[in-house]
Structure formats: C-alpha cells, structure tokens
Design an enzyme around this catalytic site. Structure first.
Site, short mmCIF file in Angstrom:
data_model
loop_
_atom_site.label_atom_id
_atom_site.label_comp_id
_atom_site.label_asym_id
_atom_site.label_seq_id
_atom_site.Cartn_x
_atom_site.Cartn_y
_atom_site.Cartn_z
N ASP A 210 -12.70 -8.31 4.34
CA ASP A 210 -13.98 -8.24 3.61
C ASP A 210 -14.63 -9.62 3.57
O ASP A 210 -15.84 -9.76 3.76
CB ASP A 210 -13.76 -7.76 2.16
CG ASP A 210 -14.01 -6.26 2.00
OD1 ASP A 210 -13.75 -5.51 2.97
OD2 ASP A 210 -14.47 -5.84 0.92
N LYS B 227 2.44 -15.52 2.57
CA LYS B 227 2.59 -16.22 1.29
C LYS B 227 4.07 -16.54 1.14
O LYS B 227 4.73 -16.17 0.18
CB LYS B 227 2.06 -15.31 0.15
CG LYS B 227 1.99 -15.98 -1.22
CD LYS B 227 0.93 -17.06 -1.34
CE LYS B 227 1.03 -17.76 -2.69
NZ LYS B 227 0.14 -18.93 -2.80
N TYR C 71 0.82 -1.21 0.00
CA TYR C 71 0.00 0.00 0.00
C TYR C 71 0.86 1.26 0.00
O TYR C 71 0.45 2.29 -0.54
CB TYR C 71 -0.90 0.04 1.23
CG TYR C 71 -2.27 -0.56 1.04
CD1 TYR C 71 -2.43 -1.84 0.55
CD2 TYR C 71 -3.41 0.18 1.35
CE1 TYR C 71 -3.69 -2.37 0.39
CE2 TYR C 71 -4.67 -0.35 1.20
CZ TYR C 71 -4.81 -1.63 0.71
OH TYR C 71 -6.07 -2.16 0.56
N ASP D 112 -6.73 -6.58 3.97
CA ASP D 112 -7.82 -5.88 3.27
C ASP D 112 -8.79 -6.90 2.69
O ASP D 112 -10.01 -6.82 2.87
CB ASP D 112 -7.23 -4.99 2.16
CG ASP D 112 -8.31 -4.28 1.36
OD1 ASP D 112 -9.24 -3.75 1.99
OD2 ASP D 112 -8.21 -4.27 0.12
N ASP E 296 -3.81 -18.07 0.44
CA ASP E 296 -4.83 -18.69 -0.42
C ASP E 296 -5.61 -19.74 0.37
O ASP E 296 -6.84 -19.82 0.30
CB ASP E 296 -4.21 -19.27 -1.70
CG ASP E 296 -2.99 -20.14 -1.46
OD1 ASP E 296 -2.45 -20.15 -0.33
OD2 ASP E 296 -2.55 -20.82 -2.42
C1 IPM Z 1 -10.54 -0.66 3.74
C2 IPM Z 1 -10.75 -0.04 2.38
C3 IPM Z 1 -9.56 0.85 2.07
C4 IPM Z 1 -8.32 -0.03 2.05
C5 IPM Z 1 -9.68 1.64 0.77
C6 IPM Z 1 -10.95 2.46 0.73
C7 IPM Z 1 -8.48 2.53 0.54
O1 IPM Z 1 -10.93 -1.04 1.41
O2 IPM Z 1 -10.44 0.10 4.73
O3 IPM Z 1 -10.48 -1.89 3.82
O4 IPM Z 1 -8.02 -0.66 1.04
O5 IPM Z 1 -7.64 -0.07 3.07
MG MG Z 2 -11.08 -2.99 2.19
#
Ligand code: IPM
Ligand code: MG
Length: 350
Positions: A245, A185, A135, A241, A217
């Site tokens: 999710d 990884k 990042y 990240d 993975d």
């Molecule tokens: C998160 C989001 C952010 C990230 C984006 C919006 C930059 O997806 O907080 O997970 O990738 O960190």
């Molecule tokens: Mg995110």
C-alpha cells in the site's frame, strides 16, 4: 484458455466490464465465464466464496477479479465478510506469490505527494507471500482469560514456504535490475529470523542477483526517503500488505496499479491493487486502467504471451499521452472521462 471473471462489489463490475472488452478485442479465443465472489456472493448465496465459484475458479486457467467489500458487510461475522472470500480463494488455489508493481507513469508525475525527483522513473516490484504468515496461522481468536478478553494470532512460516517465494523474487529480479531486498523483523521475531536465514541460502542459487536484507520499519522509512534504491522487494504476507500500500501511493495513483497472485504453475488471479471504492460505485467514474493492466499481467504470466502483454501496456501509455484521465488522476489541461469512455479510448488505441 478459460478465464473465470469475478466482478465482485462496488466499482468491481464497472471496471471489470472494460477489462473484458479489452480481452475480447485482443481476439485470442478466450472462453470467459462470470461468477460471484465477495459481498454479492454473500447476498446471493450466504457465502463469500460459494461452491459454484470454487468450481469455476479451479477449472479456469486464470481468474480476473474486480474488487470485493463494502460497508454493508463490515459488521458480519468474520466468515461472512467479503474479505474472507478473497482469503479463501487465495488459499484454495494455492496463490502464494503476489506480485505488486509500483510504477510511476511520467504523464502522472504530479499525482505523487512526493517530490518529482524522488519518484521520477520509479519502478519497484513488491513480491508478497500470500498464503501463509499471521494471516492464516493457528491458533487465533479472542477468548476470555484471567478476567479479561485476550486476543491472539500466530505468525509462522515453514522453510519451504519461504524458499518458494524467495525463488519467485529472484526469478523476477533476473528479468529486471537483478537486485532483491528481503524484508523481515529478525531483531525481534524468530519466524522472520528463519526468513532471513533461508533468504541467504536461496541467494546462493542466484549469484548473478544482488541480495540485501532490511528490517521492515527501516524499509517503510526508506520507501518514502529514497524509493528508487529498490528493484524487487520480497517479504511475508502481513509486511507485504502494508509495504505494498505504501509503495503504491508513491505513484499517487493507485487506480493505475495491477497485481498478480500466482500458484506454482503460473495459474493466476489478477486484480487491480485498489479496493471496491463504494463511495463512487455505480457512477461510471472509476478508473478501469489498473484492471486493464491486470489483463496485461495475465497475458504475461499465465498465457506467456509477452507480445500481447506489451501491446496492452503500450495502449495504456498511449491513452495517457493522449490526455485521457478519470477523476482520480485528473489535472488541469487534461481530458476528464468516465469509466466507459476510458475503455473506449483504450479500444480505439488498440
Ligand atoms: C490486499 C487487501 C487484503 C489483504 C484484504 C482485503 C483482506 O488489503 O489484498 O492487500 O489484507 O490481503
Ligand atoms: Mg492490503
């Protein structure tokens, strides 16, 4: 005790307003001040993280954030996108430790797309490193090379960056079920070989916590196959990240999940795990509970007020038990309410 409030974009202002009402109702003498972050700051000041916001965020003990982003800014140059404001505030405040709990509320068991027996009782904590990795790595860019475009980013971690986030994960596990799974990884990437080596070293400092390692993975697969095998998962910025999710959707209700991003002294930025949902912005239907639960995390981590944190969490469970549901978690037989009515229900229960 000063809180910087950043409502942001989309549904951000609506959900933040309800969380601020909860903060006020707690009567803990917080001083609150609002500022601009994200798209609204680009529109007002041509900067997603303007100097006035930087100053306020630095001075505050904690930051409460709604959400940033929206389609109107998606084609801006990178430094003028809302997401750049978010990345800058994380880096600027040194918020390296991102805690993302994925908890399944029994009342919402039907919201998950997975079978109830796979997710019933789910309680995972993802600890994501937030200020390093690909990042922020240099060099990065898109250049022209050998007659074609060439895109590149750099993944890197120092051992001290790895060590400090592993320590956060182990400390969290000590207060939970005493298991840490470190995700990397290492079969392909040197950077994450170092991650695994350092994780093993840090593990020796916590003999009472069980440490395991998993390739990313496989971790993605295990999260949907048998998510309850995990207690605390710790990983780098990009893997975190993605996996966070995935973990949030095991519960089926991302509108319920809070997050905390902490520095070394427990100063923190607290925000819901979901985004700015531009499609429903301004309609008064968004779920404010993730933001309200983010307030609970703020009380716990920055203000070390466990009693108040538990009180807010208990109140959220109570309004669910009473049947209040915003559209995202609605099912037949429950009571559909809007953002403000959900806030009213929380205040009444409080
Ligand atoms: C998160 C989001 C952010 C990230 C984006 C919006 C930059 O997806 O907080 O997970 O990738 O960190
Ligand atoms: Mg995110």
């Amino acid at each position: 005790m000063k809180i910087c409030v950043l409502p942001g974009d989309g549904i951000g202002p609506e959900i933040t307003a309800e969380a601020v009402r909860v903060l006020k109702a707690l009567d803990l003498k917080f001083e609150m001040e609002e500022a601009l972050l994200g798209g609204c700051a680009i529109d007002a000041a041509n900067d997603p993280f303007p100097p006035a916001t930087q100053k306020l965020a630095k001075e505050a003990d904690a930051v409460l954030l709604g959400a940033v982003g929206g389609p109107q800014w998606d084609n801006n140059p990178r430094e003028l996108r809302p997401e750049s404001g978010l990345l800058r505030i994380r880096k600027d405040l040194g918020l390296f430790a991102n805690l993302r709990p994925a908890i399944l509320y029994p009342e919402l068991a039907n919201a998950s797309t997975l079978k109830p027996e796979v997710v019933a009782g789910l309680d995972i904590l993802i600890v994501r490193e937030l200020t390093g990795d690909i990042y922020f790595g240099q060099p990065r860019g898109i250049e022209f090379k050998n007659g074609e475009r060439f895109g590149f980013n750099t993944m890197h971690y120092t051992e001290s960056e790895i060590r400090r986030i592993l320590r956060v994960a182990f400390a969290a596990a000590r207060k939970r079920n005493k298991r840490v799974c470190s995700v990397d990884k290492m079969n392909v990437l040197e950077c994450t070989q170092l991650w695994r080596d350092v994780a093993k070293e840090v593990g020796k400092e916590y003999p009472d916590v069980e440490l395991s390692h998993m390739l990313v993975d496989n971790a993605a697969m295990q999260l949907v196959k048998n998510p309850k095998q995990f207690d605390v998962m710790v990983t780098g910025n990009m893997f975190g990240d993605i996996l966070s999710d995935e973990a949030s959707m095991l519960t089926g209700s991302i509108g319920m999940l809070p997050s905390a991003s902490l520095d070394a002294n427990n100063k923190g930025l607290y925000e819901p795990s979901h985004g700015s949902a531009p499609d429903i912005a301004g309609k008064g239907v968004a779920n404010p509970l993730a933001t309200i639960l983010s307030v609970a995390m703020m009380l716990r981590y920055t203000f070390a007020n466990e009693a108040a944190a538990l009180r807010v969490e208990a109140v959220v469970k109570k309004v669910l038990a009473q049947g209040f549901r915003t559209g995202d978690i609605y099912e037949a037989g429950t009571r559909r309410v809007g953002t403000k009515e959900m806030g009213d229900a929380v205040l009444a229960a409080l």
